[in-house]
Motif scaffolding. Structure first.
Motif, PDB file in Angstrom:
ATOM      1  N   LEU A 176      15.209 -11.697  10.448  1.00  0.00           N
ATOM      2  CA  LEU A 176      16.097 -11.840  11.595  1.00  0.00           C
ATOM      3  C   LEU A 176      16.093 -10.566  12.434  1.00  0.00           C
ATOM      4  CD1 LEU A 176      18.292 -13.265  13.250  1.00  0.00           C
ATOM      5  CD2 LEU A 176      19.969 -12.445  11.577  1.00  0.00           C
ATOM      6  N   LEU A 177      16.158  -9.415  11.793  1.00  0.00           N
ATOM      7  CA  LEU A 177      16.180  -8.147  12.521  1.00  0.00           C
ATOM      8  C   LEU A 177      14.870  -7.914  13.272  1.00  0.00           C
ATOM      9  CD1 LEU A 177      17.927  -5.972   9.805  1.00  0.00           C
ATOM     10  CD2 LEU A 177      18.946  -6.794  11.942  1.00  0.00           C
ATOM     11  N   LEU A 178      13.757  -8.339  12.674  1.00  0.00           N
ATOM     12  CA  LEU A 178      12.481  -8.226  13.379  1.00  0.00           C
ATOM     13  C   LEU A 178      12.450  -9.160  14.584  1.00  0.00           C
ATOM     14  CD1 LEU A 178       9.952  -8.029  10.389  1.00  0.00           C
ATOM     15  CD2 LEU A 178      10.681  -6.176  11.896  1.00  0.00           C
ATOM     16  N   LYS A 179      12.974 -10.343  14.420  1.00  0.00           N
ATOM     17  CA  LYS A 179      13.014 -11.306  15.522  1.00  0.00           C
ATOM     18  C   LYS A 179      13.865 -10.791  16.670  1.00  0.00           C
ATOM     19  CE  LYS A 179      14.071 -16.178  16.472  1.00  0.00           C
ATOM     20  NZ  LYS A 179      14.566 -17.457  15.896  1.00  0.00           N
ATOM     21  N   GLN A 180      14.865  -9.982  16.360  1.00  0.00           N
ATOM     22  CA  GLN A 180      15.768  -9.447  17.379  1.00  0.00           C
ATOM     23  C   GLN A 180      15.209  -8.201  18.074  1.00  0.00           C
ATOM     24  OE1 GLN A 180      19.360  -8.872  15.098  1.00  0.00           O
ATOM     25  NE2 GLN A 180      20.102 -10.927  15.532  1.00  0.00           N
ATOM     26  N   GLY A 181      13.967  -7.860  17.786  1.00  0.00           N
ATOM     27  CA  GLY A 181      13.350  -6.720  18.453  1.00  0.00           C
ATOM     28  C   GLY A 181      13.011  -5.569  17.539  1.00  0.00           C
ATOM     29  N   GLY A 182      13.279  -5.709  16.235  1.00  0.00           N
ATOM     30  CA  GLY A 182      12.920  -4.642  15.305  1.00  0.00           C
ATOM     31  C   GLY A 182      11.413  -4.514  15.156  1.00  0.00           C
ATOM     32  N   ASP A 183      10.981  -3.398  14.578  1.00  0.00           N
ATOM     33  CA  ASP A 183       9.548  -3.216  14.363  1.00  0.00           C
ATOM     34  C   ASP A 183       9.306  -2.357  13.134  1.00  0.00           C
ATOM     35  OD1 ASP A 183      10.373  -0.807  15.420  1.00  0.00           O
ATOM     36  OD2 ASP A 183       8.704  -0.600  16.814  1.00  0.00           O
ATOM     37  N   LYS A 187       0.809  -1.224   0.000  1.00  0.00           N
ATOM     38  CA  LYS A 187       0.000   0.000   0.000  1.00  0.00           C
ATOM     39  C   LYS A 187       0.840   1.272   0.000  1.00  0.00           C
ATOM     40  CE  LYS A 187      -3.805  -2.491   0.672  1.00  0.00           C
ATOM     41  NZ  LYS A 187      -3.209  -3.836   0.899  1.00  0.00           N
ATOM     42  N   GLY A 188       2.103   1.185   0.440  1.00  0.00           N
ATOM     43  CA  GLY A 188       2.933   2.382   0.523  1.00  0.00           C
ATOM     44  C   GLY A 188       4.177   2.108   1.338  1.00  0.00           C
ATOM     45  N   ALA A 189       5.006   3.127   1.466  1.00  0.00           N
ATOM     46  CA  ALA A 189       6.270   2.985   2.182  1.00  0.00           C
ATOM     47  C   ALA A 189       6.040   2.681   3.660  1.00  0.00           C
ATOM     48  CB  ALA A 189       7.096   4.257   2.040  1.00  0.00           C
ATOM     49  N   ILE A 190       7.004   1.982   4.259  1.00  0.00           N
ATOM     50  CA  ILE A 190       6.985   1.690   5.685  1.00  0.00           C
ATOM     51  C   ILE A 190       8.300   2.172   6.299  1.00  0.00           C
ATOM     52  CG2 ILE A 190       5.414  -0.273   5.505  1.00  0.00           C
ATOM     53  CD1 ILE A 190       7.811  -2.151   5.551  1.00  0.00           C
ATOM     54  N   SER A 191       8.291   2.333   7.600  1.00  0.00           N
ATOM     55  CA  SER A 191       9.481   2.761   8.343  1.00  0.00           C
ATOM     56  C   SER A 191       9.857   1.640   9.295  1.00  0.00           C
ATOM     57  CB  SER A 191       9.175   4.051   9.113  1.00  0.00           C
ATOM     58  OG  SER A 191      10.238   4.403   9.987  1.00  0.00           O
ATOM     59  N   ILE A 192      11.126   1.210   9.254  1.00  0.00           N
ATOM     60  CA  ILE A 192      11.548   0.085  10.084  1.00  0.00           C
ATOM     61  C   ILE A 192      12.651   0.519  11.049  1.00  0.00           C
ATOM     62  CG2 ILE A 192      10.912  -1.545   8.286  1.00  0.00           C
ATOM     63  CD1 ILE A 192      13.909  -1.983   7.709  1.00  0.00           C
ATOM     64  N   GLY A 193      12.550   0.037  12.264  1.00  0.00           N
ATOM     65  CA  GLY A 193      13.571   0.276  13.277  1.00  0.00           C
ATOM     66  C   GLY A 193      14.233  -1.041  13.638  1.00  0.00           C
ATOM     67  N   VAL A 194      15.560  -1.129  13.466  1.00  0.00           N
ATOM     68  CA  VAL A 194      16.249  -2.406  13.609  1.00  0.00           C
ATOM     69  C   VAL A 194      17.622  -2.230  14.246  1.00  0.00           C
ATOM     70  CG1 VAL A 194      15.101  -3.417  11.586  1.00  0.00           C
ATOM     71  CG2 VAL A 194      17.267  -2.190  11.286  1.00  0.00           C
ATOM     72  N   ARG A 195      18.170  -3.333  14.692  1.00  0.00           N
ATOM     73  CA  ARG A 195      19.585  -3.336  15.059  1.00  0.00           C
ATOM     74  C   ARG A 195      20.404  -3.089  13.802  1.00  0.00           C
ATOM     75  NH1 ARG A 195      20.880  -8.350  19.222  1.00  0.00           N
ATOM     76  NH2 ARG A 195      19.248  -7.882  20.740  1.00  0.00           N
ATOM     77  N   VAL A 199      27.239  -5.230  16.907  1.00  0.00           N
ATOM     78  CA  VAL A 199      26.147  -4.266  16.809  1.00  0.00           C
ATOM     79  C   VAL A 199      26.710  -2.855  16.915  1.00  0.00           C
ATOM     80  CG1 VAL A 199      24.017  -3.427  17.857  1.00  0.00           C
ATOM     81  CG2 VAL A 199      24.478  -5.894  17.780  1.00  0.00           C
ATOM     82  N   ALA A 200      26.413  -2.033  15.915  1.00  0.00           N
ATOM     83  CA  ALA A 200      26.862  -0.639  15.917  1.00  0.00           C
ATOM     84  C   ALA A 200      25.878   0.267  16.632  1.00  0.00           C
ATOM     85  CB  ALA A 200      27.056  -0.157  14.481  1.00  0.00           C
ATOM     86  N   GLY A 201      24.642  -0.187  16.786  1.00  0.00           N
ATOM     87  CA  GLY A 201      23.590   0.593  17.433  1.00  0.00           C
ATOM     88  C   GLY A 201      22.255   0.220  16.831  1.00  0.00           C
ATOM     89  N   GLY A 202      21.331   1.165  16.823  1.00  0.00           N
ATOM     90  CA  GLY A 202      20.032   0.950  16.207  1.00  0.00           C
ATOM     91  C   GLY A 202      19.793   2.008  15.156  1.00  0.00           C
ATOM     92  N   HIS A 203      18.948   1.696  14.176  1.00  0.00           N
ATOM     93  CA  HIS A 203      18.736   2.632  13.071  1.00  0.00           C
ATOM     94  C   HIS A 203      17.314   2.506  12.564  1.00  0.00           C
ATOM     95  CE1 HIS A 203      20.033   5.491  10.190  1.00  0.00           C
ATOM     96  NE2 HIS A 203      20.242   4.679   9.165  1.00  0.00           N
ATOM     97  N   GLN A 204      16.790   3.600  12.030  1.00  0.00           N
ATOM     98  CA  GLN A 204      15.455   3.645  11.443  1.00  0.00           C
ATOM     99  C   GLN A 204      15.591   4.022   9.978  1.00  0.00           C
ATOM    100  OE1 GLN A 204      12.897   3.272  13.862  1.00  0.00           O
ATOM    101  NE2 GLN A 204      11.193   3.216  12.406  1.00  0.00           N
TER     102      GLN A 204
END
Length: 245
Positions: free
Chosen positions: A229-236, A156-164, A186-191
Motif C-alpha cells: 500500500l505504501l509503495l502504491k501511494q508513492g513510496g519507493d 541479496k541485502g538490505a534495502i532502504s525504503i521511503g514511504v508515507r 499522515v504525519a509526513g514521510g520517512h526513510q
C-alpha cells in the motif's frame, strides 16, 4: 518540512509530504517524481523465489535526533548490514551521517532549494544513494516501486525504503508490528532500512533511526500488505551496490 504541493509534473518539480509539527519523532522525507533524477532500475529474475532472510547488522540502529536526515541514516543502515556491513569495520557515527546529509542536501539543492545547514529540507532515498556514490562508499544503486522486486532485492541485502508515515505507525503493537491506518492521518514521510523478511508471516523487519529505545531495539515489523500500500501511494525502494573487490 515544506508544505505539500501538486504532483502535476508539468507545473511542479516535486511533491512534498509536510511533516506534522507535533510528531513524537523526527521524520523528514519528500516524494520525488521520476523525472527529477536518473533512476537505476533493479533488474531481477522475477522467477527467483522470495526468501526468508535476516541480514546481520554489525551496528545498532542510529538516532537521528532532531534532524530530518532519515534518508542518510537509512543509507548508512544498509552499509552496516551484511553483506555490505562486516564485523570489525569502523563504526559509523552520527556525525558521519550528518556530514553525509549535508552533502546530500547540497547535491539536490537545484531541485529542493536550500540545504542543511541551516535549512533542514529533508531528501529522498535516491539522493542518499547518489551521495554515497560520490563519497566513494558504493558503486551504484538500484531502484524499484514494485513489491515483488523489492522482496527479491532483499534476498541479496538490505534495502532502504521511503514511504508515507501515518500517525498509527509511531507505536508498534505488542508483537512489534506497525500498522498503516489511513484514518489516523499522515504525519509526513520517512526513510527506513529493511534488514529481514519473514515469508511465513508475510512481513519485513525495519531498522528505524530513532535509537534503540524505540520499538524492539530500534526495529519493527511491517506486513507485505501495508508495504504494498505504501509503495502504491508513492513510496519507493533503493539498494546500494558494493564497490568492486
Amino acid at each position: 518540512m515544506l508544505t505539500a504541493t501538486t504532483a502535476d509534473a508539468d507545473t511542479q518539480a516535486f511533491r512534498l509530504l509536510p511533516e506534522h509539527p507535533d510528531n513524537l519523532y523526527r521524520l523528514g522525507r519528500h516524494q520525488m517524481l521520476d523525472t527529477l533524477v536518473a533512476e537505476f532500475a533493479a533488474i531481477v529474475d522475477e522467477l527467483e523465489p522470495i526468501l526468508d532472510v535476516d541480514h546481520t547488522e554489525v551496528q545498532d540502529p542510529f538516532d537521528q535526533g532532531k534532524v530530518g536526515d532519515c534518508t542518510m541514516n537509512a543509507g548508512y543502515g544498509c552499509l552496516v548490514t551484511a553483506p555490505l556491513g562486516k564485523a570489525g569495520q569502523t563504526p559509523v557515527t552520527q556525525a558521519v551521517i550528518l556530514s553525509g546529509y549535508e552533502l546530500e542536501t547540497r547535491l539536490d539543492d537545484s531541485q529542493i532549494p536550500g540545504h542543511y545547514p541551516p535549512n533542514d529540507t529533508g531528501s529522498t532515498g535516491a539522493w542518499s544513494m547518489t551521495t554515497l556514490v560520490k563519497l566513494g562508499l558504493i558503486s551504484g544503486w538500484h531502484h524499484t516501486r514494485s513489491l515483488r522486486t523489492a522482496l527479491i532485492m532483499l534476498n541479496k541485502g538490505a534495502i532502504s525504503i521511503g514511504v508515507r508515515w501515518y500517525q498509527s505507525m509511531f507505536t508498534p503493537d505488542a508483537d512489534g508490528t506497525i500498522h498503516v491506518v489511513e484514518s489516523s492521518g499522515v504525519a509526513g514521510g520517512h526513510q527506513l532500512c529493511v534488514v529481514a523478511n519473514d515469508t511465513k508471516n508475510r512481513r519485513i523487519r525495519l531498522r528505524n533511526s530513532w535509537g534503540t529505545g524505540w520499538g524492539d531495539n530500534g526495529h519493527c515489523w511491517l506486513s507485505w500488505a501495508d508495504f504494498a500500500l505504501l509503495l502504491k501511494q508513492g513510496g519507493d525502494v533503493v539498494q546500494p551496490l558494493a564497490l568492486a573487490a
